[in-house]
Design an enzyme around this catalytic site. Structure first.
Site, mmCIF file in Angstrom:
data_model
loop_
_atom_site.group_PDB
_atom_site.id
_atom_site.type_symbol
_atom_site.label_atom_id
_atom_site.label_comp_id
_atom_site.label_asym_id
_atom_site.label_seq_id
_atom_site.Cartn_x
_atom_site.Cartn_y
_atom_site.Cartn_z
ATOM 1 N N LYS A 180 18.904 -10.947 32.056
ATOM 2 C CA LYS A 180 18.262 -10.115 33.083
ATOM 3 C C LYS A 180 19.291 -9.057 33.493
ATOM 4 C CE LYS A 180 17.714 -9.240 37.663
ATOM 5 N NZ LYS A 180 17.848 -7.854 37.316
ATOM 6 N N GLU A 255 31.060 -14.558 38.802
ATOM 7 C CA GLU A 255 32.179 -13.618 38.922
ATOM 8 C C GLU A 255 31.721 -12.525 39.874
ATOM 9 O OE1 GLU A 255 35.102 -14.280 38.081
ATOM 10 O OE2 GLU A 255 34.668 -15.966 36.765
ATOM 11 N N CYS A 289 34.983 -3.980 39.490
ATOM 12 C CA CYS A 289 35.360 -5.129 40.328
ATOM 13 C C CYS A 289 36.870 -5.211 40.465
ATOM 14 C CB CYS A 289 34.819 -6.413 39.716
ATOM 15 S SG CYS A 289 35.411 -6.678 38.039
ATOM 16 N N GLU A 390 34.468 -5.201 50.376
ATOM 17 C CA GLU A 390 34.396 -4.455 49.116
ATOM 18 C C GLU A 390 33.483 -3.244 49.312
ATOM 19 O OE1 GLU A 390 32.112 -5.975 45.755
ATOM 20 O OE2 GLU A 390 33.822 -5.534 44.462
#
Ligand SMILES: NC(=O)c1ccc[n+]([C@@H]2O[C@H](COP(=O)([O-])OP(=O)(O)OC[C@H]3O[C@@H](n4cnc5c(N)ncnc54)[C@H](O)[C@@H]3O)[C@@H](O)[C@H]2O)c1
Ligand SMILES: O=CCCC(=O)C(=O)O
Length: 488
Positions: A180, A255, A289, A390
């Site tokens: 997906k 992750e 990331c 973040e």
């Protein structure tokens, strides 16, 4: 403004066939460089579509796992060659669909090719150990069993490399997959899946279903026939995936985000540190990331470093990633742009000083894209949101410290622990950093971004479920160890 480009419709890939969703609905995938440009129309899939894909993957699994690792590897080599042949087209699609510059997109696609070849080779490597039994007449060893059907949920920021670094190990170890992809980059993902289709993998071994996180993502979490879920994405969604998978006893791997620091010490090569801070923090518009977001600088070089950094940031050319002279493309979506702009406001409200940038780019020709100037904040302290959360955009937060001990304390003072870097010429600083920095990837005199496919990758603290992806570490998630005891 009307759009003249004719956009194609991309289908789901289920049981070896390209098919439309049962919803008969599509959504637009637009270009972040120009919101009026439609890159393609993609399926708004339903739970029924997902069920078909999972059933196909389940049916294909028994014969796929029975193939030798070498035979599965041959398929991956074929996919790699086809991806390589289509590299320019896929990279250009990636740039159009998510905005990173064409050289970056080409580099990522080439990385996808290399990952496929690496895992193709894994099909010939050892999967177990012989362990001495206490019974002198017995043979004891370990082997590995695939999980079964693996659900792969991926983000938009590396739309080729991340699906491949999950699917390739899943497949080589005998699993079948249902991918997906992120809604923002379905066209790019479909072009990757076309390479798997062209390589002739048996029907049902690889499937792709596009759609929303709440329907298809949640459907993967809940599906009783999905044995393992590998997820990369945000912290918030990752935790939902983990909780859902745990509740029904599926294996999962998460992750997630980062808030990655670079430490610059008094003895550092400042020009190198400036280059790496810019590259690590602002390449891909800060949407990695592993991107550098906190710049922790020792007081002895703080002012000099700051001047050099701001001068270089001002020179960066922002524009459409397809243009040859563009250094930084747009944010990948309007919501990503708005997130960046809102953090810039928050930073100012919190008392940090905005030295440069942080505004939506209004330049003629760029007004229909999601462009933002890279932002550099001065005087940032650890309790500020821009030092903790973040942002996933081109925002650098400068933080002044006195000592290496203080630098490490500030660097570790966040909930994330994905990657970190230090610029220093002092061996004892390097050793302290290696020992005391809480991050899954620590880099010395190199930028915080930059993942090598043959090495384990993953985070500490809330960046990860503490598993590791890539390299030989991938076998730990995609298989279960079976201990075998044979008595003659
Ligand atoms: N640690 C890593 O290796 C790594 C790598 C790349 C990106 N990231 C992280 O990814 C994030 C950016 O990506 P994003 O915006 O696509 O993340 P996201 O969490 O919004 O989406 C990731 C995927 O999850 C799906 N999803 C959304 N809601 C869901 C739900 N309720 N259930 C199941 N699936 C759902 C999305 O459709 C997408 O496919 C950043 O936080 C970044 O740090 C981490
Ligand atoms: O976005 C996460 C992956 C980062 C990466 O692949 C890199 O830094 O090279």
């Amino acid at each position: 403004m009307a759009v003249t480009t004719e956009a194609k419709t991309y289908l789901n890939y289920i049981n070896g066939e390209w098919i439309a969703s049962s919803s008969e609905e599509v959504t637009k995938s637009i270009s972040p460089a120009n919101k009026n440009e439609v890159v393609g129309y993609v399926q708004k899939s339903t739970k029924e579509d997902l069920d078909k894909a999972v059933a196909a993957a389940k049916a294909a699994q028994a014969s796929w796992r029975k193939l030798s690792g070498a035979a599965r590897g041959e398929f991956l080599y074929k996919v790699a060659n086809i991806l390589e042949k289509n590299l320019d087209d896929i990279a250009e699609t990636m740039t159009r669909e998510m905005g990173k510059t064409l050289p970056e997109a080409k580099g990522e696609t080439a990385r996808g090719v290399a990952i496929l070849r690496y895992y193709a080779g894994e099909g010939l490597r050892k999967v177990g150990d012989v362990i001495p039994s206490t019974d002198s007449e017995a043979l004891m060893f370990t082997t590995r069993a695939p999980l079964g059907v693996v659900g792969v949920i991926t983000p938009w920021n590396f739309p080729v490399a991340i699906p491949i670094w999950k699917m390739a190990p899943a497949l080589i170890y005998g699993n079948t997959v249902v991918l997906k992809p992120a809604g923002e980059t379905v066209v790019t993902a479909a072009k990757v899946i076309e390479c798997f289709a062209e390589a002739g993998l048996p029907s049902g071994v690889v499937n792709m279903v596009s759609g929303s996180g709440s329907v298809i993502g949640q459907g993967i979490i809940d599906h009783p026939d999905i044995n393992g879920i590998t997820f990369t994405g945000s912290d918030q969604v990752g935790k939902q995936v983990g909780q859902g998978a745990l509740a029904r006893g599926a294996k999962y791997q998460l992750e997630m985000g980062g808030k990655n620091p670079v430490i610059v010490t008094n003895d550092a090569d400042l020009d190198l540190a400036v280059e790496a801070t810019i590259s690590g923090g602002l390449r891909s518009t800060g949407q990695k990331c592993t991107a550098t977001s906190r710049v922790i600088v020792q007081s002895g070089v703080y002012e000099e470093f700051r001047e050099k950094l701001v001068a270089k940031v001002k020179e960066l050319k922002i524009g459409d990633g397809l243009e040859g002279d563009t250094w930084m493309g747009p944010c990948s979506s309007e919501s990503q742009l708005n997130t960046v702009l809102s953090y810039v406001e928050k930073g100012k409200e919190e008392g940090a000083k905005l030295l440069y940038g942080g505004e939506k780019v209004q330049e003629a020709g760029l007004e229909n894209g999601f462009y933002v100037q890279p932002a550099v904040f001065d005087g940032v302290t650890s309790e500020m949101a821009i030092a903790q959360e973040e942002i996933f955009g081109p925002v650098l937060a400068l933080m002044k410290v006195e000592t290496i001990e203080e630098a490490l304390q500030v660097a570790n003072d966040v909930k994330f622990g994905l990657s970190a870097s230090i610029f220093t010429t002092n061996i004892s600083n390097m050793l302290s950093f290696i020992e005391d920095m809480d991050a899954g990837l620590v880099r010395i005199n190199a930028e915080s971004a930059g993942v090598e496919l043959q090495a384990p990758f993953g985070g500490m603290k809330q960046s990860s479920s503490h598993s590791r992806e890539q390299g030989q570490a991938a076998i730990e998630f995609f298989t279960s160890i079976k201990t075998v005891f044979v008595k003659g």
